[in-house]
Design a protein around this motif. Structure first.
Motif, mmCIF file in Angstrom:
data_model
loop_
_atom_site.group_PDB
_atom_site.id
_atom_site.type_symbol
_atom_site.label_atom_id
_atom_site.label_comp_id
_atom_site.label_asym_id
_atom_site.label_seq_id
_atom_site.Cartn_x
_atom_site.Cartn_y
_atom_site.Cartn_z
ATOM 1 N N UNK A 92 82.400 10.034 44.682
ATOM 2 C CA UNK A 92 83.694 10.077 45.364
ATOM 3 C C UNK A 92 84.135 8.707 45.871
ATOM 4 N N UNK A 93 83.205 7.874 46.326
ATOM 5 C CA UNK A 93 83.595 6.564 46.873
ATOM 6 C C UNK A 93 84.211 5.675 45.800
ATOM 7 N N UNK A 94 83.661 5.695 44.597
ATOM 8 C CA UNK A 94 84.239 4.905 43.506
ATOM 9 C C UNK A 94 85.652 5.376 43.211
ATOM 10 N N UNK A 121 91.976 0.393 56.716
ATOM 11 C CA UNK A 121 92.906 1.375 57.274
ATOM 12 C C UNK A 121 93.043 2.570 56.348
ATOM 13 N N UNK A 122 93.058 2.312 55.030
ATOM 14 C CA UNK A 122 93.223 3.410 54.078
ATOM 15 C C UNK A 122 92.021 4.336 54.120
ATOM 16 N N UNK A 123 90.814 3.771 54.128
ATOM 17 C CA UNK A 123 89.619 4.594 54.202
ATOM 18 C C UNK A 123 89.584 5.384 55.514
ATOM 19 N N UNK A 124 90.034 4.754 56.588
ATOM 20 C CA UNK A 124 90.066 5.452 57.877
ATOM 21 C C UNK A 124 91.033 6.625 57.842
ATOM 22 N N UNK A 125 92.180 6.454 57.187
ATOM 23 C CA UNK A 125 93.137 7.553 57.070
ATOM 24 C C UNK A 125 92.534 8.736 56.326
ATOM 25 N N UNK A 126 91.611 8.444 55.406
ATOM 26 C CA UNK A 126 90.972 9.500 54.647
ATOM 27 C C UNK A 126 89.753 10.074 55.359
ATOM 28 N N UNK A 127 89.474 9.553 56.561
ATOM 29 C CA UNK A 127 88.336 10.054 57.322
ATOM 30 C C UNK A 127 86.999 9.515 56.854
ATOM 31 N N UNK A 128 87.006 8.367 56.131
ATOM 32 C CA UNK A 128 85.762 7.760 55.657
ATOM 33 C C UNK A 128 85.261 6.789 56.723
ATOM 34 N N UNK A 131 80.932 1.988 58.304
ATOM 35 C CA UNK A 131 79.692 1.625 58.966
ATOM 36 C C UNK A 131 78.530 2.383 58.367
ATOM 37 N N UNK A 132 77.331 1.860 58.555
ATOM 38 C CA UNK A 132 76.138 2.546 58.110
ATOM 39 C C UNK A 132 76.107 2.784 56.610
ATOM 40 N N UNK A 133 75.648 3.963 56.216
ATOM 41 C CA UNK A 133 75.494 4.291 54.799
ATOM 42 C C UNK A 133 76.834 4.284 54.080
ATOM 43 N N UNK A 134 77.897 4.752 54.741
ATOM 44 C CA UNK A 134 79.209 4.779 54.105
ATOM 45 C C UNK A 134 79.646 3.373 53.709
ATOM 46 N N UNK A 135 79.411 2.408 54.582
ATOM 47 C CA UNK A 135 79.765 1.013 54.294
ATOM 48 C C UNK A 135 78.986 0.493 53.093
ATOM 49 N N UNK A 136 77.685 0.787 53.051
ATOM 50 C CA UNK A 136 76.863 0.341 51.928
ATOM 51 C C UNK A 136 77.322 0.977 50.623
ATOM 52 N N UNK A 137 77.714 2.259 50.682
ATOM 53 C CA UNK A 137 78.204 2.935 49.477
ATOM 54 C C UNK A 137 79.477 2.281 48.951
ATOM 55 N N UNK A 138 80.394 1.928 49.861
ATOM 56 C CA UNK A 138 81.642 1.282 49.456
ATOM 57 C C UNK A 138 81.345 -0.068 48.804
ATOM 58 N N UNK A 139 80.462 -0.855 49.412
ATOM 59 C CA UNK A 139 80.092 -2.158 48.841
ATOM 60 C C UNK A 139 79.494 -2.003 47.440
ATOM 61 N N UNK A 140 78.578 -1.044 47.308
ATOM 62 C CA UNK A 140 77.911 -0.863 46.019
ATOM 63 C C UNK A 140 78.896 -0.445 44.936
ATOM 64 N N UNK A 141 79.750 0.527 45.236
ATOM 65 C CA UNK A 141 80.707 1.003 44.233
ATOM 66 C C UNK A 141 81.735 -0.069 43.897
ATOM 67 N N UNK A 142 82.102 -0.888 44.881
ATOM 68 C CA UNK A 142 83.038 -1.979 44.621
ATOM 69 C C UNK A 142 82.459 -2.963 43.613
#
Length: 302
Positions: A92-94, A121-128, A131-142
């Motif tokens: 989903x993050x990708x 801001x966009x990720x925050x609007x989606x409730x993502x 920080x933590x694991x979520x941040x690492x997932x975003x970095x990895x998929x990017x």
């Protein structure tokens, strides 16, 4: 279900023995007062990324009625070692990152997309959470998105075309791992010229409220985007077999008996955020029926 929620609220829908996840998605969508519109390239609505992680050197292939997609993983240089495979983007993050890039490119009419606070801001609007694991997932998929290469093989009206491209020309971001910093991502990204051209020619508008309600479920996101692309263009009912559905949405499932229950769960979630979707299910598969688009043309132009 939507009429029941309007009349009796969330509690009334739950009392009617409707799947709680479907009720949650529908109520979240119906309560969202934002009218933001995003965009996705039509090719992604017909052949999407994998749902789960593959081996880092594995190539992803998936086919639908008119599109076959190949995604080749990129490689990362490593000091004094052979370059290592990064792996294709997945999950989903990708999908959310790609939705952001495509929506911003069309909104600004530019291949150059500024990241930083806009993505945060966009990720925050989606409730993502940032920080933590979520941040690492975003970095990895990017990074996976930045390094991979796509081939869309498109077949229509007896003709075939090939679109071979990277998604981006410049790497996406290397933001600090400290999520407390004001600017999470500081770089810009440039979509590849060929991908940007295809996006401009074949955009599919989607409701951000729907994406928000499905943001943690990659298959439900894929089904929603597919329905928004297919239903409004139909002139008559269109049957889709279970075999074809599995080829498009469940290539990693070994048999239909594993795929069908999972698909139906996610179809119900997708329809929860697309109230006008007219879809029938039977033993042979689905029948898609002409339905009003979730985003009307005037909203797209606006």
């Amino acid at each position: 279900m939507h009429r029941l929620i309007e009349a009796q609220g969330k509690a009334g829908a739950l009392a009617a023995d409707i799947d709680r996840r479907v009720v949650e998605a529908a109520t979240a969508y119906m309560a969202d007062e934002d009218s933001n519109v995003g965009f996705i390239y039509s090719g992604w609505t017909q052949a999407a990324l994998p749902h789960k992680r593959l081996a880092d050197d594995a190539v992803w292939k998936i086919s639908s009625e008119h599109v076959t997609l190949l995604v080749e993983p990129g490689r990362r240089a490593v000091d004094s070692c052979e370059p290592e495979w990064v792996g294709v983007p997945y999950g989903s993050r990708a999908r959310l990152i790609l939705l952001f890039l495509q929506s911003e490119a069309l909104r600004t009419k530019s291949r150059e997309i500024e990241l930083g606070r806009s993505l945060r801001a966009w990720l925050s609007r989606l409730g993502i959470p940032i920080g933590g694991k979520s941040f690492k997932d975003v970095r990895e998929q990017a990074e996976r998105i930045s390094r991979c290469r796509l081939t869309f093989h498109i077949k229509t009206a007896g003709r075939a075309g090939l679109v071979n491209q990277n998604i981006v020309d410049t790497a996406m971001f290397v933001g600090s791992e400290d999520p407390s910093q004001t600017s999470l991502f500081t770089d810009t990204v440039r979509l590849s010229e060929s991908f940007f051209e295809q996006l401009q020619r074949h955009p599919v508008p989607i409701e951000e409220a729907a994406i928000k309600a499905l943001s943690n479920n990659s298959m439900a996101l894929d089904i929603y985007c597919w329905l928004t692309y297919r239903l409004h263009a139909l002139q008559s009912p269109k049957p889709i077999t279970w075999k074809a559905l599995q080829g498009q949405f469940g290539a990693s499932y070994k048999g239909l008996h594993h795929f069908k229950p999972r698909f139906l769960e996610n179809l119900n979630l997708a329809c929860a955020v697309y109230p006008r979707a007219d879809v029938e299910v039977d033993e042979r598969g689905l029948t898609l029926k002409p339905s009003r688009a979730p985003v009307m043309p005037r909203l797209v132009r606006g």
